[in-house]
Design a protein around this motif. Structure first.
Motif, PDB file in Angstrom:
ATOM      1  N   SER A   1      36.127  28.448  15.014  1.00 48.74           N
ATOM      2  CA  SER A   1      37.263  27.905  15.773  1.00 48.74           C
ATOM      3  C   SER A   1      36.744  27.151  16.982  1.00 48.74           C
ATOM      4  N   ALA A   2      37.602  26.268  17.493  1.00 51.76           N
ATOM      5  CA  ALA A   2      37.233  25.461  18.654  1.00 51.76           C
ATOM      6  C   ALA A   2      37.397  26.224  19.959  1.00 51.76           C
TER       7      ALA A   2
ATOM      8  N   TRP B   1      31.015  27.776  18.922  1.00 52.07           N
ATOM      9  CA  TRP B   1      30.271  26.583  18.504  1.00 52.07           C
ATOM     10  C   TRP B   1      29.351  26.023  19.581  1.00 52.07           C
ATOM     11  N   LEU B   2      29.579  26.397  20.856  1.00 49.07           N
ATOM     12  CA  LEU B   2      28.699  25.955  21.939  1.00 49.07           C
ATOM     13  C   LEU B   2      27.485  26.865  22.103  1.00 49.07           C
ATOM     14  N   PHE B   3      27.479  27.985  21.394  1.00 46.53           N
ATOM     15  CA  PHE B   3      26.363  28.931  21.467  1.00 46.53           C
ATOM     16  C   PHE B   3      25.105  28.253  20.925  1.00 46.53           C
TER      17      PHE B   3
ATOM     18  N   LYS C   1      40.854  19.475  20.549  1.00 49.87           N
ATOM     19  CA  LYS C   1      39.698  20.369  20.689  1.00 49.87           C
ATOM     20  C   LYS C   1      39.034  20.603  19.335  1.00 49.87           C
ATOM     21  N   THR C   2      39.866  20.807  18.319  1.00 52.25           N
ATOM     22  CA  THR C   2      39.331  21.058  16.985  1.00 52.25           C
ATOM     23  C   THR C   2      38.587  19.842  16.457  1.00 52.25           C
TER      24      THR C   2
ATOM     25  N   ARG D   1      31.025  18.101  16.150  1.00 49.72           N
ATOM     26  CA  ARG D   1      29.762  18.757  16.479  1.00 49.72           C
ATOM     27  C   ARG D   1      29.206  19.505  15.268  1.00 49.72           C
ATOM     28  N   VAL D   2      30.054  20.276  14.605  1.00 52.79           N
ATOM     29  CA  VAL D   2      29.596  21.061  13.447  1.00 52.79           C
ATOM     30  C   VAL D   2      29.147  20.151  12.316  1.00 52.79           C
TER      31      VAL D   2
END
Length: 306
Positions: free
Chosen positions: A8-9, A142-144, A170-171, A177-178
């Motif tokens: 999720s975003a 996802w920012l990890f 946001k999604t 990015r993904v």
């Protein structure tokens, strides 16, 4: 064997809840399921086991694998030693295995020392994954920095999002990015076809026509940006969102029965007699049918493990 990550975003979109509910629903159907808690908060582990596991979890196993790869350990630890069995709440005859989470942030500097570090999770799970019909992953944010390990582990993604323009934007950023990671780090062409978007937490008092508008807005916004992306939508009409009118399935309204606390207290939405409202059951059955079809019909890319 199918490996699916729930992503999720933003927090609170239902990533952990739906990874647990999906694992439980598949177990109720008689499937062999492993749930991997990759979120550094280990919230799935806490909810399912009522405690954090300190001595044998994803962090300790990954630390051992790093040490082994760097020549600091003589042998690899056995992942089976860390697995915990969870009986599905409200359907105790059914169960799935859990690989407990740990704080991977504590070891990320060591992980980065390993060549091909982004494939470490796939390497870790490889010895046991063939014993399962489904591997469900509660992914990290996802920012990890270690998020790319999710990509090497999973072939498919369930993207949890909420209605509203800001959440969909946001999604979009999140999926850009993904999909960039999938393309540039792993050479995966057309990464968007491996994602299923699930709309969650539609207003509880929304009428069927309002639900349809929210669903179409989310679908149109994401499909324009990512042609070929899948959406958890069904034109098989039922009274998903009201007693007076049948409609298509567009996603989930917000219900008390679709919360982590409710799962612990009242049991799985598909199994427990304590879950009295029919609407969340009807919606979850529609979702599960779409999820299963998505998994079975999507020809996945080959995952590579060094």
């Amino acid at each position: 064997m199918h490996t699916i990550s729930f992503v999720s975003a933003s927090g609170g979109a239902g990533k952990t809840l739906f990874s647990i509910l999906t694992a439980g629903a598949l177990a109720i159907r008689g499937k062999k399921v492993l749930l991997i808690d990759m979120d550094p908060s280990a919230s799935a582990t806490l909810y399912l086991l009522d405690k954090y596991v300190e001595d044998c979890n994803l962090q300790t196993l990954l630390k051992n694998l790093v040490d082994y790869k760097l020549g600091r350990a003589a042998r690899r630890a056995d992942v089976n030693d860390c697995l915990a069995r969870h009986r599905v709440a409200g359907a105790e005859a059914s169960s799935f295995d859990l690989l407990p989470g740990g704080n991977l942030s504590d070891i990320q500097s060591e992980v980065f020392q390993v060549s091909g570090w982004n494939r470490l999770m796939a390497d870790l799970v490889a010895p046991i994954e063939s014993g399962y019909d489904y591997v469900i992953v509660d992914s990290p944010n996802w920012l990890f920095p270690l998020f790319p390990m999710t990509v090497s582990l999973s072939s498919l993604y369930v993207v949890m999002t909420r209605p509203g323009k800001s959440e969909i934007e946001k999604t979009k950023v999140f999926l850009q990015r993904v999909f960039a990671i999938m393309d540039r780090q792993f050479g995966i062409a057309q990464p968007q076809i491996y994602a299923l978007v699930v709309l969650n937490q539609i207003r509880q008092n929304a009428q069927p026509d309002e639900v349809e508008r929210e669903g179409k807005a989310a679908y149109d916004g994401l499909s324009r940006e990512f042609p070929g992306i899948k959406f958890a939508y069904s034109d098989k009409k039922a009274k998903y969102y009201g007693e007076k009118k049948e409609s298509a399935f567009w996603g989930f309204k917000y219900y008390e029965d679709l919360r982590l606390d409710s799962y612990k207290q009242n049991g799985h939405v598909l199994a427990s007699s304590k879950v009295r409202e029919e609407k969340p059951k009807l919606q979850f059955r529609a979702y599960l049918e779409l999820f299963t079809k998505f998994v079975e019909e999507t020809a996945v890319y080959e995952r590579l493990v060094e």
